[in-house]
Design an enzyme around this catalytic site. Structure first.
Site, PDB file in Angstrom:
ATOM      1  N   VAL A   6      22.566 -11.451  -1.753  1.00 44.79           N
ATOM      2  CA  VAL A   6      23.747 -10.233  -1.225  1.00 44.79           C
ATOM      3  C   VAL A   6      23.591 -10.672  -0.040  1.00 44.79           C
ATOM      4  CG1 VAL A   6      24.256  -7.999  -1.455  1.00 44.79           C
ATOM      5  CG2 VAL A   6      23.767  -8.449  -3.279  1.00 44.79           C
ATOM      6  N   GLY A  22      26.460 -13.681 -27.816  1.00 43.39           N
ATOM      7  CA  GLY A  22      25.117 -14.758 -27.163  1.00 43.39           C
ATOM      8  C   GLY A  22      23.934 -14.390 -27.439  1.00 43.39           C
ATOM      9  N   GLY A  48      20.712 -11.426 -19.094  1.00 42.99           N
ATOM     10  CA  GLY A  48      19.371 -10.889 -18.391  1.00 42.99           C
ATOM     11  C   GLY A  48      20.305 -11.415 -16.925  1.00 42.99           C
ATOM     12  N   CYS A  82      20.814  -7.864 -12.213  1.00 40.48           N
ATOM     13  CA  CYS A  82      21.435  -7.048 -11.965  1.00 40.48           C
ATOM     14  C   CYS A  82      21.391  -6.090 -13.436  1.00 40.48           C
ATOM     15  CB  CYS A  82      22.432  -7.218 -11.558  1.00 40.48           C
ATOM     16  SG  CYS A  82      22.911  -7.686 -10.386  1.00 40.48           S
ATOM     17  N   LYS A 117      22.019 -17.475 -15.995  1.00 38.31           N
ATOM     18  CA  LYS A 117      23.687 -17.712 -16.615  1.00 38.31           C
ATOM     19  C   LYS A 117      24.072 -19.112 -15.555  1.00 38.31           C
ATOM     20  CE  LYS A 117      25.860 -15.062 -13.338  1.00 38.31           C
ATOM     21  NZ  LYS A 117      27.031 -14.149 -12.802  1.00 38.31           N
TER      22      LYS A 117
HETATM   23  N1  LIG Z   1      22.363 -10.241  -7.069  1.00 36.73           N
HETATM   24  C1  LIG Z   1      23.414 -10.326  -7.130  1.00 36.73           C
HETATM   25  O1  LIG Z   1      23.918 -10.794  -8.060  1.00 36.73           O
HETATM   26  C2  LIG Z   1      23.807  -8.603  -7.100  1.00 36.73           C
HETATM   27  C3  LIG Z   1      25.100  -8.301  -6.854  1.00 36.73           C
HETATM   28  C4  LIG Z   1      25.331  -6.944  -6.343  1.00 36.73           C
HETATM   29  C5  LIG Z   1      24.552  -6.099  -6.059  1.00 36.73           C
HETATM   30  N2  LIG Z   1      23.183  -6.558  -5.782  1.00 36.73           N
HETATM   31  C6  LIG Z   1      22.345  -5.808  -5.446  1.00 36.73           C
HETATM   32  O2  LIG Z   1      22.154  -6.048  -4.006  1.00 36.73           O
HETATM   33  C7  LIG Z   1      20.303  -5.886  -3.578  1.00 36.73           C
HETATM   34  C8  LIG Z   1      19.915  -7.303  -3.105  1.00 36.73           C
HETATM   35  O3  LIG Z   1      20.150  -7.930  -4.590  1.00 36.73           O
HETATM   36  P1  LIG Z   1      19.768  -9.201  -4.285  1.00 36.73           P
HETATM   37  O4  LIG Z   1      19.635 -10.278  -5.783  1.00 36.73           O
HETATM   38  O5  LIG Z   1      20.215  -9.961  -2.780  1.00 36.73           O
HETATM   39  O6  LIG Z   1      17.895  -9.645  -3.536  1.00 36.73           O
HETATM   40  P2  LIG Z   1      17.207 -10.209  -3.584  1.00 36.73           P
HETATM   41  O7  LIG Z   1      15.999  -9.856  -3.964  1.00 36.73           O
HETATM   42  O8  LIG Z   1      17.359 -11.736  -3.977  1.00 36.73           O
HETATM   43  O9  LIG Z   1      17.428 -10.135  -2.136  1.00 36.73           O
HETATM   44  C9  LIG Z   1      16.907  -8.895  -1.261  1.00 36.73           C
HETATM   45  C10 LIG Z   1      15.909  -9.942  -0.500  1.00 36.73           C
HETATM   46  O10 LIG Z   1      15.228  -8.174   1.063  1.00 36.73           O
HETATM   47  C11 LIG Z   1      14.726  -8.702   1.913  1.00 36.73           C
HETATM   48  N3  LIG Z   1      13.698  -7.465   2.632  1.00 36.73           N
HETATM   49  C12 LIG Z   1      13.097  -6.989   1.164  1.00 36.73           C
HETATM   50  N4  LIG Z   1      12.895  -5.568   2.681  1.00 36.73           N
HETATM   51  C13 LIG Z   1      13.227  -6.095   3.209  1.00 36.73           C
HETATM   52  C14 LIG Z   1      13.503  -5.061   4.505  1.00 36.73           C
HETATM   53  N5  LIG Z   1      12.423  -3.926   4.603  1.00 36.73           N
HETATM   54  N6  LIG Z   1      13.923  -5.526   5.993  1.00 36.73           N
HETATM   55  C15 LIG Z   1      15.143  -6.903   5.493  1.00 36.73           C
HETATM   56  N7  LIG Z   1      14.340  -7.641   4.353  1.00 36.73           N
HETATM   57  C16 LIG Z   1      13.743  -7.169   3.679  1.00 36.73           C
HETATM   58  C17 LIG Z   1      13.070  -9.812   0.925  1.00 36.73           C
HETATM   59  O11 LIG Z   1      12.578 -10.228   1.296  1.00 36.73           O
HETATM   60  C18 LIG Z   1      14.467 -10.590   0.427  1.00 36.73           C
HETATM   61  O12 LIG Z   1      14.788 -11.472   1.150  1.00 36.73           O
HETATM   62  C19 LIG Z   1      20.179  -5.316  -5.542  1.00 36.73           C
HETATM   63  O13 LIG Z   1      19.997  -3.726  -4.818  1.00 36.73           O
HETATM   64  C20 LIG Z   1      21.006  -5.594  -6.231  1.00 36.73           C
HETATM   65  O14 LIG Z   1      21.044  -5.039  -7.421  1.00 36.73           O
HETATM   66  C21 LIG Z   1      22.368  -7.519  -6.572  1.00 36.73           C
END
Ligand SMILES: NC(=O)c1ccc[n+]([C@@H]2O[C@H](COP(=O)([O-])OP(=O)(O)OC[C@H]3O[C@@H](n4cnc5c(N)ncnc54)[C@H](O)[C@@H]3O)[C@@H](O)[C@H]2O)c1
Length: 447
Positions: free
Chosen positions: A11, A259, A263, A266, A327
Site C-alpha cells: 500500500v 475455487g 487467501g 487482506c 492470486k
Molecule cells: N496489500 C493490500 O492489498 C492491501 C490493500 C488495502 C489495504 N491494505 C492494508 O494496508 C496496510 C498495509 O498493508 P501492506 O500489504 O502494504 O503491508 P506490508 O506488510 O506489505 O508493508 C508494511 C510495511 O510497514 C513497515 N513498517 C512497520 N512498522 C513501521 C513503522 N513504525 N514505521 C514505518 N514503517 C513501518 C514494514 O517494515 C513494512 O515495510 C494493512 O493494514 C493492510 O490490511 C492492504
C-alpha cells in the site's frame, strides 16, 4: 503538496508512487533499513505490475524519496499517511502495534499542524487511539500543537494496484472536520478529474467501510464455494450455475467464481478481525465466522480430491503445483491456498514440484529447509515425473497450456484444477482426467 508515508509495503509504495506521479513531493519512511537501501537503488521489494517504472521515474525526478529518518518524515509532510501492516494478533484481532508506533513517532517529532491519515485497515475506534497516543506524547513534551486524524481506507487490489489507485472507484474519507475534508479533496482531485468520487463520512463509519467491503467480497466467494460443493454432491456444474445466477443484475457476474478458497494479506485477516471486534463487544458475528470456516474447509478441497483419487495411498507420490501466489499478478503468498495444499501434502509424505511466474523467491524464503519442495524454473519442468498436476493460481500462462506436454511429462494425465480453468469436455476429449471445483464429479467427504 508534501506527503509523508509510513510503511513501504504494497500500500505504501503504490500510494507513494502514484501521489508522486501527480506532482506531489513524497517521502516514504520505513523501519526496514535494507528495504529503504534497496529502494534508493531502484530495487523494488515486491512484484506489482507497473510499480517499478513509477517508482524509478518519480525517484529520478526528485519527487519521491525513501528514508528511515522518522524526524525528517514527520517534518516533511502536511499529510502523515500511515500505511503500515496490521497483521492478525494471536486471537485474530488486528495487531495495532505498528500503527500506534507511528502515532507515537509523529507525536514525538511534530512541530506544526499535521493531518494524520490512516490508510492501514484498522478496527473501528483506532483513529481515537491514534489521536490519544499523539496527544499523550505532546503533553509529555509540553507542546500545544494542533493535528487531525482522518480515516482513509485503501481499496486497491494487488495485481492491479497502480490502476486502482490512479483510477479509484471511490475514495472514502472519515473526518468530522470540514476543512480537513477539503484538504483531502484537493489531494485526491487529480485522481478523480472526470467526476468527484470522494465519499466523506464520520471516522467510525469509514473505518467500518473497509472491513465491510472485504467481508462482503469474502462472503461472495464462500457462498459460491458452498454452492460448488453442493453442485458436486448433486451432480451439477457450478460454472453453469454461476452464469445462470450472474445474469440477474441484482446478483451480477463479479466476484462469484468458485475455487480453492481465498487467501492473501487482506480477506482472511480482515474477516477474522471484524468478527473478533464484534465478539469483543458482545456480538457473535455468525455469518462472518461461517464465511471463514467455509473458506478454511475449501482450502483443503484439492488435497481431499487428490487423496481420494489415489484411494488415500499418496505417501511417496509427487504432485506438480502450478501457482503459489494467492492470486495472479502478485508475488504475495500470505495465507495463499498453495501453502495449505503444500503443507498438507508434505504432512502426508508427498513431494511437491512447484512453479509460479513471480512468487518463487517468496516461497523459498517461507520454506527454506523443506526437502519435499522443489521449485522449478518453468511450468513444464514442474510436471516432470509427477503423478498429477494441481493448479491453485489462475495466472494467464496456465489458461491455455500445452496439454500434450502435460500428458508427456506426468506419469498419468490427471489435473486437479482449483480455479476451473479448463473445459471438462475438452479434457475428456484430450484423454486427461480432470477434477475441478463444483463440476459434478465427486462427493464431499468432510463434515
Ligand atoms: N496489500 C493490500 O492489498 C492491501 C490493500 C488495502 C489495504 N491494505 C492494508 O494496508 C496496510 C498495509 O498493508 P501492506 O500489504 O502494504 O503491508 P506490508 O506488510 O506489505 O508493508 C508494511 C510495511 O510497514 C513497515 N513498517 C512497520 N512498522 C513501521 C513503522 N513504525 N514505521 C514505518 N514503517 C513501518 C514494514 O517494515 C513494512 O515495510 C494493512 O493494514 C493492510 O490490511 C492492504
Amino acid at each position: 503538496m508534501n506527503l509523508t508515508i509510513f510503511g513501504s509495503g504494497y500500500v505504501g509504495l503504490v500510494t507513494g508512487a502514484c501521489m508522486a506521479e501527480m506532482g506531489n513531493h513524497v517521502l516514504c519512511v520505513d523501519i526496514d533499513a535494507d528495504k529503504i537501501d534497496g529502494l534508493n537503488q531502484d530495487e523494488v521489494p515486491i512484484y506489482e505490475p507497473g510499480l517499478n517504472e513509477y517508482l524509478r521515474r518519480n525517484r529520478l525526478s526528485g519527487r519521491l524519496e525513501f528514508t528511515t529518518d522518522v524526524d525528517k518524515g514527520v517534518n516533511h509532510g502536511l499529510f502523515q499517511i500511515i500505511a503500515v501492516g496490521t497483521p492478525p494478533d494471536e486471537d485474530g484481532s488486528a495487531d495495532l502495534q505498528y500503527v500506534l508506533a507511528v502515532a507515537k513517532s509523529i507525536g514525538e517529532h511534530m512541530k506544526d499542524y499535521r493531518i494524520v491519515v490512516d490508510k492501514s485497515t484498522v478496527p473501528v475506534g483506532t483513529a481515537d487511539k491514534v489521536r490519544e497516543t499523539i496527544q499523550e506524547v505532546l503533553e509529555k513534551r509540553r507542546q500545544l500543537i494542533d493535528f487531525d486524524v482522518v480515516s482513509n481506507p485503501e481499496f486497491l487490489k494487488e495485481g492491479a494496484a497502480i490502476n486502482d489507485f490512479m483510477k479509484p472507484d471511490r475514495i472514502v474519507v472519515g473526518t468530522d472536520n470540514p476543512r480537513t475534508a477539503e484538504l483531502l479533496k484537493a489531494l485526491y482531485e487529480p485522481f478523480t478529474r472526470n467526476h468527484d468520487r470522494m465519499i466523506t463520512m464520520d471516522v467510525r463509519s469509514a473505518e467500518l467501510t473497509k472491513y465491510a467491503a472485504n467481508a462482503m467480497l469474502a462472503t461472495k466467494i464462500s457462498f459460491m464455494n458452498e454452492l460448488a460443493n453442493i453442485a458436486e454432491q448433486v451432480g451439477a456444474d457450478i460454472e453453469n450455475v454461476r452464469v445462470g445466477i450472474g445474469s440477474d443484475p441484482r446478483i451480477g457476474y463479479h466476484f462469484i467464481y468458485p475455487g480453492a478458497g481465498y487467501g492473501g494479506s487482506c480477506f482472511p485477516k480482515d474477516v477474522r478481525a471484524l468478527a473478533k471486534s464484534a465478539s469483543n463487544g458482545g456480538y457473535k458475528a455468525t455469518l462472518l465466522e461461517t464465511v471463514e470456516s467455509v473458506n478454511d474447509r475449501q482450502k483443503k478441497r484439492l488435497f481431499e480430491k487428490i487423496s481420494q483419487y489415489f484411494d488415500g495411498n499418496i505417501e511417496g507420490r509427487t504432485i506438480a503445483l502450478w501457482g503459489l501466489s494467492f492470486k495472479p499478478n502478485t508475488d504475495d503468498i500470505r495465507e495463499a491456498t498453495s501453502r495449505v495444499l503444500m503443507e498438507t501434502l508434505w504432512d502426508a509424505g508427498v513431494n511437491v514440484r512447484a512453479y509460479d511466474p513471480e512468487a518463487m523467491e517468496e516461497t523459498r524464503a517461507a520454506y527454506p529447509d523443506q526437502s519435499k519442495l522443489q521449485l522449478c524454473m518453468t511450468a513444464r519442468a514442474a510436471l516432470s515425473g509427477a503423478d498429477a498436476l494441481a493448479i491453485v493460481t489462475e495466472w494467464q500462462e496456465f489458461r491455455s497450456p500445452d496439454f500434450d506436454a502435460i500428458k508427456e511429462e506426468l506419469t498419468a494425465p490427471v489435473i486437479f484444477d482449483g480455479r476451473n480453468l479448463y473445459d471438462p469436455k475438452m479434457m475428456k476429449t484430450l484423454g486427461i482426467e480432470y477434477y475441478g471445483i463444483g463440476r459434478g464429479q465427486s462427493v464431499m467427504t468432510t463434515d
